[in-house]
Design an enzyme around this catalytic site. Structure first.
Site, short mmCIF file in Angstrom:
data_model
loop_
_atom_site.label_atom_id
_atom_site.label_comp_id
_atom_site.label_asym_id
_atom_site.label_seq_id
_atom_site.Cartn_x
_atom_site.Cartn_y
_atom_site.Cartn_z
N ILE A 129 33.97 44.43 40.29
CA ILE A 129 34.18 45.10 38.99
C ILE A 129 35.66 45.05 38.60
O ILE A 129 36.04 45.56 37.55
CB ILE A 129 33.66 46.56 39.03
CG1 ILE A 129 34.33 47.38 40.13
CG2 ILE A 129 32.14 46.56 39.20
CD1 ILE A 129 33.89 48.86 40.15
N HIS A 159 27.74 43.14 38.35
CA HIS A 159 27.72 44.58 38.70
C HIS A 159 28.58 45.40 37.77
O HIS A 159 28.91 46.54 38.08
CB HIS A 159 28.19 44.76 40.15
CG HIS A 159 27.15 44.29 41.14
ND1 HIS A 159 27.42 44.15 42.48
CD2 HIS A 159 25.87 43.89 40.98
CE1 HIS A 159 26.33 43.71 43.10
NE2 HIS A 159 25.39 43.53 42.19
N ASN A 174 33.84 32.88 54.44
CA ASN A 174 33.97 34.26 54.89
C ASN A 174 34.95 34.35 56.05
O ASN A 174 35.09 33.41 56.83
CB ASN A 174 32.58 34.79 55.31
CG ASN A 174 32.53 36.32 55.27
OD1 ASN A 174 33.23 36.97 56.04
ND2 ASN A 174 31.76 36.86 54.35
N1 APR Z 1 38.40 36.11 52.81
C1 APR Z 1 37.07 35.87 52.91
N2 APR Z 1 36.14 36.83 53.17
C2 APR Z 1 36.60 38.09 53.37
C3 APR Z 1 37.98 38.42 53.29
C4 APR Z 1 38.90 37.36 53.00
N3 APR Z 1 40.22 37.58 52.93
N4 APR Z 1 38.11 39.76 53.53
C5 APR Z 1 36.86 40.24 53.74
N5 APR Z 1 35.96 39.24 53.65
C6 APR Z 1 34.50 39.34 53.75
C7 APR Z 1 33.98 40.30 54.80
O1 APR Z 1 33.83 39.63 56.04
C8 APR Z 1 32.63 40.71 54.20
O2 APR Z 1 31.60 39.80 54.61
O3 APR Z 1 34.06 39.87 52.52
C9 APR Z 1 32.83 40.55 52.70
C10 APR Z 1 32.87 41.89 51.96
O4 APR Z 1 31.60 42.48 52.07
P1 APR Z 1 31.29 43.87 51.31
O5 APR Z 1 32.39 44.83 51.59
O6 APR Z 1 29.88 44.23 51.63
O7 APR Z 1 31.40 43.51 49.76
P2 APR Z 1 30.32 42.76 48.87
O8 APR Z 1 29.55 41.76 49.65
O9 APR Z 1 31.03 42.30 47.64
O10 APR Z 1 29.33 43.96 48.45
C11 APR Z 1 28.27 43.62 47.54
O11 APR Z 1 27.64 45.95 47.47
O12 APR Z 1 28.36 48.12 47.45
C12 APR Z 1 27.84 47.12 46.66
O13 APR Z 1 28.09 46.84 44.35
C13 APR Z 1 28.78 46.75 45.56
O14 APR Z 1 29.27 44.57 44.65
C14 APR Z 1 29.16 45.30 45.85
C15 APR Z 1 27.98 44.82 46.69
#
Ligand code: APR
Length: 248
Positions: A93, A109, A202
């Site tokens: 967001i 989202h 990731n």
């Molecule tokens: N480079 C690549 N990947 C990364 C980095 C980085 N520098 N830092 C963190 N990550 C990865 C983590 O390993 C993890 O798998 O990013 C991912 C973040 O996961 P979440 O915190 O679950 O975020 P996200 O997947 O966007 O969540 C999806 O969940 O809570 C809801 O609406 C919210 O849009 C969000 C949705």
């Protein structure tokens, strides 16, 4: 090589810009209960508390200390230079993709920088953080604006457009997402079903249940510029692309 690309980004692409993710070590869901700050019921129960949660995010985004990183910039370059079809779908967001120059972007989202009229669903750009004085101009009496954020249990934005793009893409890349929240977590299956090459970027190693054909482990800000270079040089993305641990 690739003619129609869909890219899905998650909180991990903004982590290196200083924005917290949701489920990492110091993630947002460690401090806040999802049901309190990211559901319609939580908002009904305590709108001020939900507004405080988003105001903290809004103020950090506008603090002058949070800037797009090389991963956002690489995606904006891809949009500018790629002569095929590209759709960037973000679960985030924040407005870092826009600030990096991306325009063909879909916030599935919602957006932290906007409020929404609960009656007309019209959105309004927020010039400062949320407060009760944020009301719509489309209704009489004016309605209190809610965050233009898709909460759990609500329908994500733009699914028809996303599925239309997934049905015909030949490359699907997911960057910095834990793949835990649907429908976004299921996009890779749709892409695989339609014969696309599917790549995950990731920080963590591939999950053994992953459905991606290729996993590039490392920081989005380091990998994404290289991936964009490969796409623009008409090269494939896979095992022989990088010298980092891959699953393919
Ligand atoms: N480079 C690549 N990947 C990364 C980095 C980085 N520098 N830092 C963190 N990550 C990865 C983590 O390993 C993890 O798998 O990013 C991912 C973040 O996961 P979440 O915190 O679950 O975020 P996200 O997947 O966007 O969540 C999806 O969940 O809570 C809801 O609406 C919210 O849009 C969000 C949705």
């Amino acid at each position: 090589m690739y003619r129609q690309i869909v890219i899905l980004t998650g909180a991990g692409i903004s982590a290196e810009s200083g924005l917290r993710t949701f489920r990492d070590q110091d993630g947002l869901w460690e401090e806040h209960k999802i049901e309190d700050v990211a559901t319609p019921e939580g908002y009904q129960r305590d709108p001020e508390m939900v507004e405080r949660f988003y105001n903290e995010r809004w103020q950090q985004l506008h603090s002058g200390k949070v800037e797009p990183n090389p991963a956002h910039i690489a995606l904006a370059r891809l949009e500018k230079e790629f002569d095929g079809q590209l759709l960037v779908v973000t679960q985030n967001i924040d407005d870092l993709h826009e600030r990096a120059g991306s325009r063909r972007l879909l916030h599935m989202h919602g957006e932290l920088t906007k409020g929404r009229c609960p009656r007309s669903q019209q959105t309004f750009l927020l010039t400062d953080h949320f407060g009760v004085n944020h009301t719509c101009t489309c209704c009489i009496p004016a309605q209190r604006l809610r965050p233009h954020v898709v909460w759990f249990g609500e329908m994500p934005i733009g699914l028809d457009r996303i599925h239309h793009a997934l049905d015909s893409c030949d490359l699907f890349i997911a960057i910095g997402t834990s793949g835990t929240v649907y429908p976004a977590a299921g996009f890779v299956d749709t892409a695989n079903h339609h014969g696309a090459h599917t790549v995950e970027i990731n920080l963590l190693p591939a999950d053994e249940r992953s459905h991606f054909q290729c996993h590039l482990q490392g920081k989005a800000s380091e990998i994404m510029p290289k991936v964009v270079e490969l796409i623009l040089s008409d090269k494939s993305i896979g095992n022989d692309s990088f010298d980092m641990p891959l699953r393919g």
